[in-house]
Design a protein around this motif. Structure first.
Motif, PDB file in Angstrom:
ATOM      1  N   UNK A 238      24.501  26.994  37.858  1.00 20.18           N
ATOM      2  CA  UNK A 238      25.127  27.840  38.876  1.00 20.18           C
ATOM      3  C   UNK A 238      26.054  28.875  38.241  1.00 20.18           C
ATOM      4  N   UNK A 239      26.914  28.432  37.327  1.00 20.10           N
ATOM      5  CA  UNK A 239      27.844  29.360  36.686  1.00 20.10           C
ATOM      6  C   UNK A 239      27.087  30.367  35.827  1.00 20.10           C
ATOM      7  N   UNK A 240      26.109  29.889  35.057  1.00 21.21           N
ATOM      8  CA  UNK A 240      25.331  30.801  34.223  1.00 21.21           C
ATOM      9  C   UNK A 240      24.602  31.837  35.051  1.00 21.21           C
ATOM     10  N   UNK A 241      23.980  31.398  36.147  1.00 22.36           N
ATOM     11  CA  UNK A 241      23.296  32.352  37.026  1.00 22.36           C
ATOM     12  C   UNK A 241      24.262  33.344  37.641  1.00 22.36           C
ATOM     13  N   UNK A 242      25.441  32.862  38.048  1.00 22.02           N
ATOM     14  CA  UNK A 242      26.443  33.764  38.621  1.00 22.02           C
ATOM     15  C   UNK A 242      26.917  34.805  37.618  1.00 22.02           C
ATOM     16  N   UNK A 270      30.653  34.417  58.574  1.00 20.97           N
ATOM     17  CA  UNK A 270      32.104  34.481  58.436  1.00 20.97           C
ATOM     18  C   UNK A 270      32.756  33.199  57.950  1.00 20.97           C
ATOM     19  N   UNK A 271      31.995  32.128  57.836  1.00 19.47           N
ATOM     20  CA  UNK A 271      32.532  30.868  57.313  1.00 19.47           C
ATOM     21  C   UNK A 271      32.561  30.951  55.789  1.00 19.47           C
ATOM     22  N   UNK A 272      33.767  31.012  55.223  1.00 19.35           N
ATOM     23  CA  UNK A 272      33.904  31.229  53.789  1.00 19.35           C
ATOM     24  C   UNK A 272      33.259  30.142  52.948  1.00 19.35           C
ATOM     25  N   UNK A 273      33.397  28.883  53.372  1.00 19.65           N
ATOM     26  CA  UNK A 273      32.836  27.789  52.582  1.00 19.65           C
ATOM     27  C   UNK A 273      31.313  27.852  52.574  1.00 19.65           C
ATOM     28  N   UNK A 274      30.710  28.092  53.733  1.00 19.25           N
ATOM     29  CA  UNK A 274      29.248  28.183  53.806  1.00 19.25           C
ATOM     30  C   UNK A 274      28.752  29.349  52.959  1.00 19.25           C
ATOM     31  N   UNK A 275      29.456  30.468  53.029  1.00 15.01           N
ATOM     32  CA  UNK A 275      29.062  31.631  52.229  1.00 15.01           C
ATOM     33  C   UNK A 275      29.147  31.321  50.738  1.00 15.01           C
ATOM     34  N   UNK A 276      30.183  30.569  50.360  1.00 11.07           N
ATOM     35  CA  UNK A 276      30.319  30.187  48.948  1.00 11.07           C
ATOM     36  C   UNK A 276      29.165  29.294  48.525  1.00 11.07           C
ATOM     37  N   UNK A 277      28.784  28.331  49.381  1.00 10.49           N
ATOM     38  CA  UNK A 277      27.683  27.420  49.053  1.00 10.49           C
ATOM     39  C   UNK A 277      26.383  28.197  48.896  1.00 10.49           C
ATOM     40  N   UNK A 278      26.117  29.119  49.830  1.00 12.15           N
ATOM     41  CA  UNK A 278      24.888  29.916  49.755  1.00 12.15           C
ATOM     42  C   UNK A 278      24.884  30.772  48.491  1.00 12.15           C
ATOM     43  N   UNK A 279      26.038  31.359  48.166  1.00 11.03           N
ATOM     44  CA  UNK A 279      26.143  32.169  46.946  1.00 11.03           C
ATOM     45  C   UNK A 279      25.880  31.322  45.712  1.00 11.03           C
ATOM     46  N   UNK A 281      24.132  28.525  45.582  1.00  7.80           N
ATOM     47  CA  UNK A 281      22.717  28.150  45.569  1.00  7.80           C
ATOM     48  C   UNK A 281      21.864  29.313  45.075  1.00  7.80           C
ATOM     49  N   UNK A 282      22.163  30.523  45.571  1.00  5.75           N
ATOM     50  CA  UNK A 282      21.413  31.695  45.125  1.00  5.75           C
ATOM     51  C   UNK A 282      21.560  31.928  43.633  1.00  5.75           C
ATOM     52  N   UNK A 283      22.785  31.828  43.139  1.00  2.00           N
ATOM     53  CA  UNK A 283      23.021  31.984  41.702  1.00  2.00           C
ATOM     54  C   UNK A 283      22.321  30.869  40.921  1.00  2.00           C
ATOM     55  N   UNK A 284      22.341  29.651  41.479  1.00  2.91           N
ATOM     56  CA  UNK A 284      21.697  28.529  40.809  1.00  2.91           C
ATOM     57  C   UNK A 284      20.189  28.693  40.729  1.00  2.91           C
TER      58      UNK A 284
END
Length: 309
Positions: A238-242, A270-279, A281-284
């Motif tokens: 996840x971090x590497x992809x980000x 608008x839910x910050x936590x959900x947006x973070x999870x999706x981000x 996952x996308x990076x991962x």
């Protein structure tokens, strides 16, 4: 004289406030940089305990101490001066180098996933030589070499976060990050490797509650280690992809970051936590695909040469 003394005290107070503000800035920047490096820190914590497996329990803490001192030397004597010199002479190279580190994280994480799926064993232990001192020295040396790679990525992430700060602030932040992360990682590692010994100690106590807790610790530590390894692998990908996605945007290719950002907004509403999870996952996903591609190429290059007649 009284007025002169008052003026001097005012100057001292002003300098103190300025110094306190600077320390606050360093602390905030160091905290942000350390958070960005969380994936590498988790993997470092997950990797290190394997270097004391198979050795005498009374040598576990001394070995961890040796590795921790080697990690500090890596960060403060090698990587910190190198990072500062890089930011001074070639600041444009920070993002490409950071992306190379991100690609390495994706490769390492994807390789662990592929080997887990294929039943392989990543980072197999060296065979014992029969000489405990030689085995210990070899394990410490191997751990410090691995730490150099992970520490380089940690310092690069920290440097990228403070690249626009004054030289003194950059140096202070890198030093604080290096010291804090080393203390945190190897402190946690020491607790992990001695937790089963603590559990055995409790299990021998006469009190039933102590015995139950002790047996729980002994039985639970393999599960904790397994979970830590999985979390560390996921964090690397996840971090590497980000890092790669963000670096590509900085170099002018905004499409991957934009796609992930729009997907996060569409799902999160608008839910910050959900947006973070999706981000994440996308990076991962991007990290896993790219890392698997690199692992395939590396496997073909090196294993192909090894198998050639």
């Amino acid at each position: 004289m009284p007025s002169g003394l008052a003026a001097l005290l005012d100057d001292v107070a002003a300098i103190t406030k300025l110094a306190a503000a600077s320390l606050d800035d360093v602390g905030a920047a160091a905290g942000k940089a350390g958070t960005k490096a969380a994936g590498v820190v988790i993997d470092d914590t997950a990797v290190t305990p394997r270097y004391v497996t198979g050795l005498s329990p009374d040598r576990e803490l001394p070995i961890i101490w040796k590795i921790a001192m080697g990690s500090l030397r890596n960060k403060l004597l090698l990587l910190l001066p190198g990072a500062l010199l890089l930011s001074w002479l070639l600041p444009w190279a920070i993002t490409p180098l950071l992306m190379l580190g991100g690609a390495f994280l994706c490769f390492e994480g994807a390789e662990k996933v592929l080997e887990a799926v294929g039943g392989g064993e990543h980072g197999a232990e060296e065979e014992a030589t029969g000489d405990p001192a030689h085995l210990e020295a070899a394990k410490v040396s191997g751990a410090i070499r691995t730490d150099l790679i992970l520490s380089a990525e940690i310092m690069a992430i920290a440097l990228a976060e403070v690249a626009d700060e004054p030289f003194a602030t950059r140096a202070a932040v890198l030093a604080v990050v290096g010291l804090a992360i080393t203390a945190a990682v190897y402190g946690v590692v020491a607790l992990i490797v001695k937790m089963d010994d603590f559990g055995l100690h409790l299990a021998r106590r006469p009190a039933q509650l102590a015995q139950a807790v002790g047996r729980g610790l002994v039985k639970g530590m393999p599960v904790v280690m397994r979970a830590l390894s999985i979390i560390g692998t996921a964090a690397m990908i996840w971090v590497g992809g980000g890092i790669l996605v963000h670096g590509a945007a900085q170099l002018g290719w905004h499409a991957p970051e934009a796609v992930i950002h729009h997907a996060a907004e569409a799902v999160g509403h608008g839910n910050g936590f959900v947006e973070w999870v999706v981000t994440a996952i996308g990076s991962g996903i991007i990290g896993l695909v790219l890392g698997a591609g690199i692992a395939f190429v590396v496997g073909k290059l090196f294993h192909g040469k090894a198998d050639a007649p």
